[in-house]
Scaffold this motif. Structure first.
Motif, PDB file in Angstrom:
ATOM      1  N   SER A 228      -2.065   7.836   3.925  1.00  0.00           N
ATOM      2  CA  SER A 228      -1.656   8.650   5.074  1.00  0.00           C
ATOM      3  C   SER A 228      -2.739   9.648   5.474  1.00  0.00           C
ATOM      4  N   VAL A 229      -3.720   9.903   4.613  1.00  0.00           N
ATOM      5  CA  VAL A 229      -4.787  10.843   4.956  1.00  0.00           C
ATOM      6  C   VAL A 229      -6.056  10.113   5.389  1.00  0.00           C
ATOM      7  N   ALA A 230      -6.006   8.775   5.472  1.00  0.00           N
ATOM      8  CA  ALA A 230      -7.188   7.987   5.807  1.00  0.00           C
ATOM      9  C   ALA A 230      -7.309   7.786   7.310  1.00  0.00           C
TER      10      ALA A 230
ATOM     11  N   ILE B 265      -2.912   4.855   9.237  1.00  0.00           N
ATOM     12  CA  ILE B 265      -1.472   4.713   9.481  1.00  0.00           C
ATOM     13  C   ILE B 265      -1.278   5.043  10.959  1.00  0.00           C
ATOM     14  N   GLY B 266      -1.108   4.001  11.783  1.00  0.00           N
ATOM     15  CA  GLY B 266      -1.209   4.154  13.224  1.00  0.00           C
ATOM     16  C   GLY B 266       0.054   4.571  13.934  1.00  0.00           C
ATOM     17  N   ASP B 267       1.003   5.178  13.250  1.00  0.00           N
ATOM     18  CA  ASP B 267       2.223   5.687  13.876  1.00  0.00           C
ATOM     19  C   ASP B 267       2.409   7.120  13.404  1.00  0.00           C
TER      20      ASP B 267
ATOM     21  N   LEU C  17       5.923  11.139   7.653  1.00  0.00           N
ATOM     22  CA  LEU C  17       6.798  10.846   6.515  1.00  0.00           C
ATOM     23  C   LEU C  17       5.986  10.653   5.240  1.00  0.00           C
ATOM     24  N   LEU C  18       4.895   9.910   5.343  1.00  0.00           N
ATOM     25  CA  LEU C  18       4.078   9.622   4.162  1.00  0.00           C
ATOM     26  C   LEU C  18       3.283  10.851   3.726  1.00  0.00           C
TER      27      LEU C  18
END
Length: 736
Positions: free
Chosen positions: A478-480, A523-525, A531-532
């Motif tokens: 999620s941080v990438a 994470i494209g949303d 959430l993540l």
């Protein structure tokens, strides 16, 4: 969640479903859409867009009016039943039996639909195992007895066949039992068939490959192909689906059907982009391409926007596929594209792709008000903040909207400032049931959504050894941003594993699961990433996992060197600063930006600033507004203080996890104009020292002009609540 949320235009009396089926939900007749060549209707949309809910609405509202069968292809029941007798059953034969039983048991106008053609084929398959004892084969055929309606000319066949088989065994001279049993079974079927029944079998199984018009040969060949497995079994299974479609057509063509049946029947296939769904859809599409038309309306769901890779692996451009959205108004005028070569035409020619609707801002507000019901309304500022947060996090996905609405309706937010995105995600969903009737415990809404959107339906091609830690992998990612950034994390997370997934494969699996691709975020949303992110921060005490991942990426980009080119952040140094800002605060980032202000062009510097400031703030006091106003003492000269104010104003605007104050646009414009003045002074000094053509004059002047334009453009975007650097994740945000 109300059943029809977001589906009014699809389910209305003049909508797509009513026109396809020729009946309204109330039973009134409607003019049929399209001719005898029907498309497979593919509902496409990622997790949480309501595809399965729409199928359940169609079954519940239209199922009493037209014969309807519904199957969730992701459930494992049919596969488990097939694994009990793998030589006489397959997942496809089990699901065909399940589908047929729903048509047989239908009790609307015209009554149930007899399936003699399908029964004969399934019976041949059930009796085809050469290694099974006779009693087991008889039992296998007996499982199909529920497909024979009372009064059918097939009733009693099984008993007679068993007697024929016992008699035949007395004269057995060969060691093979499969041939005699199938012979006895099929001879019994044909002996007891009426003239009409015999003609039905001849017209169906006489067309089986190699049958030469002989139905007995066709049925035996079908059984042999099933036993052979592989591609031969696939052909046999596809032909069984054709037999079912012919049974359904016959029920509408006979005298009784013409007098009593109105409209078209429906087959609803949820999660049809999986293995089982593809094995049902592909032969139907191939058959219709070859001219074997039928009146069955097949409505299926797929998570990928292109409908599923199986439609396009031959290299066809899915942009050519007929596509329709419910807000487009007029119903789609679909027809099969002309000039295809038989057996070489791409499957997408037979598909009408229907993109699932997302909820408009007004629909979201109505749903949130409905969920609050009789509860006391919060003050207007809090209510608007809740609406804004739900809109931003949900992107209009109905499941997101409803879950967040349920949680915020039961929560209390004393002030707008306390109604941050993290507070919304921490709100509790009251215990109850989900949209499929499964119990839901009293949990934070973020945990419920993670379970529903990620945990329940894993990517089909995800290797079994990675299923247990798939959610943890995504949590760290999620941080990438780009794949290089993700790969650095993936290597560290999987350090102790022998079997590893690389970031390229994970990106492909996410796309197959229906999540959008964003060039700026792995994470494209936005909602899923929030959430993540929340889960990552809580993975270890004190946000240790969150800080460790950012520290790992800081080290990676430090090792590359600050001047190393970076596709998303201009330089590796800016990429490093982003992760520093997210984890350790802004002081070092301000110093970095002050140090590069004069060594970069203004365009490069602004691009770095935007990329750096696109960072989530979690687990720390939010003093960004005070820093943006200059109310906090910052070490350094005037330039550093100006840049610190600008950085925090941009960070507030881009992250937006807390309410965006009305003064933020003004706060944005101020430092940009001041920095423009700094460059103007530098340009004036260069003119005095070096002349108007001196080095650096044009660069400083151009930079001053650009910053003035940025002050206007960024301020205007902030006033419209739009992101400063729009991407796939944030394209739904703005103007509200």
């Amino acid at each position: 969640m109300p059943d029809q949320l977001g589906f009014d235009e699809l389910l209305s009396d003049g909508g797509l479903i009513a026109r396809l089926l020729g009946r309204t939900a109330a039973g009134r007749k409607r003019e049929l859409l399209y001719g005898e060549d029907l498309p497979v209707v593919l509902l496409v949309g990622g997790p949480g867009t309501g595809k399965g809910r729409l199928l359940r609405c169609v079954r519940g509202q239209f199922g009493p009016r037209v014969p309807t069968a519904h199957v969730d292809c992701a459930l494992t029941g049919c596969r488990e039943q097939a694994e009990e007798r793998p030589r006489s059953r397959s997942e496809v034969t089990e699901v065909l039996r399940k589908i047929a039983s729903q048509y047989v048991d239908w009790r609307g106008d015209g009554g149930g639909i007899a399936v003699p053609r399908l029964y004969a084929g399934l019976a041949a398959v059930a009796a085809s195992d050469p290694l099974a004892p006779a009693t087991l084969l008889v039992d296998e055929v007996g499982r199909l007895d529920g497909l024979l309606p009372p009064g059918s000319f097939w009733r009693g066949v099984l008993k007679g066949t068993a007697k024929n088989y016992v008699g035949f065994l007395l004269g057995l001279v060969t060691s093979s039992l499969v041939g005699p049993f199938i012979n006895a079974l099929l001879d019994g079927l044909f002996a007891r068939a009426s003239k009409e029944g015999r003609a039905a079998l001849e017209s169906c199984y006489g067309e089986y490959p190699g049958a030469g018009g002989q139905p007995l040969v066709g049925l035996r060949s079908l059984a042999d192909d099933f036993q052979q497995g592989g591609e031969a079994r696939r052909i046999a299974e596809g032909f069984l689906l054709r037999a079912l479609r012919q049974d359904i057509d016959a029920a509408y063509r006979n005298v009784r059907g013409q007098l009593t049946r109105v409209g078209r029947p429906a087959l609803l296939l949820d999660h049809a982009d999986g293995s089982l769904g593809r094995r049902l859809l592909k032969p139907a599409l191939e058959d219709r391409e070859r001219g074997h038309h039928d009146r069955l309306v097949i409505v299926a769901t797929a998570r990928r926007e292109d409908g599923g890779r199986f439609l396009h692996r031959a290299g066809s451009d899915h942009d050519d596929m007929a596509t329709w959205r419910s807000h487009m108004g007029a119903l789609p005028a679909w027809s099969r594209p002309p000039d295809a070569v038989p057996d070489h035409a791409p499957l997408w020619r037979g598909v009408l792709r229907v993109r699932m609707p997302v909820l408009s801002r007004d629909q979201q507000k109505d749903e949130l008000s409905r969920l609050r019901g009789g509860r006391a309304q919060p003050d207007n500022a809090v209510r608007l903040r809740v609406h804004s947060g739900v809109h931003r996090l949900s992107g209009g996905r109905p499941l997101f909207v409803t879950r967040l609405g349920e949680a915020t309706a039961a929560a209390s937010f004393p002030t707008p400032e306390e109604c941050t995105d993290w507070a919304i995600l921490d709100a509790r969903v009251p215990a109850g049931e989900d949209d499929q009737g499964r119990p839901v415990a009293d949990r934070a809404v973020a945990d419920v959504l993670v379970d529903e959107l990620v945990g329940r339906v894993l990517p089909e091609e995800l290797p079994p050894q990675h299923r247990g830690h798939w959610l943890d992998l995504l949590t760290h990612l999620s941080v990438a941003h780009d794949v290089e950034c993700a790969q650095t994390l993936v290597r560290a997370v999987q350090e102790d594993r022998t079997d590893r997934l690389n970031a390229y494969r994970i990106a492909e699996l996410l796309e197959d699961a229906g999540w959008p691709h964003c060039p700026r975020h792995f994470i494209g949303d936005l909602g899923l990433r929030r959430l993540l992110t929340r889960r990552l921060y809580r993975l270890r005490e004190g946000g240790a996992a969150w800080h460790a991942d950012h520290a790992l990426l800081q080290g990676h980009y430090r090792g590359l060197g600050d001047q190393h080119a970076d596709a998303l952040f201009v330089t590796a140094g800016a990429h490093r600063m982003h992760h520093l800002l997210a984890s350790d605060g802004a002081d070092l980032v301000t110093r970095y930006l002050a140090g590069t202000f004069l060594s970069r062009t203004a365009a490069e510097w602004c691009a770095e600033l935007l990329a750096i400031a696109d960072a989530a703030l979690i687990g720390a006091d939010d003093d960004r507004y005070a820093r943006a106003l200059g109310e906090t003492q910052v070490r350094g000269d005037t330039l550093r203080r100006q840049i610190d104010r600008l950085l925090h104003a941009v960070w507030l605007t881009e992250d937006r996890t807390q309410p965006l104050a009305e003064t933020v646009p003004t706060v944005l414009r101020g430092p940009l104009r001041e920095l423009s003045e700094e460059l103007s002074k530098i340009a004036d000094d260069a003119v005095r020292d070096q002349g108007p053509e001196g080095a650096g004059v044009a660069r400083a002047a151009d930079g001053a002009a650009l910053l003035i334009r940025m002050a206007r453009d960024w301020g205007d975007r902030a006033e419209d609540k739009q992101p400063l650097n729009r991407c796939v994740c944030t394209e739904h945000i703005g103007f509200g």
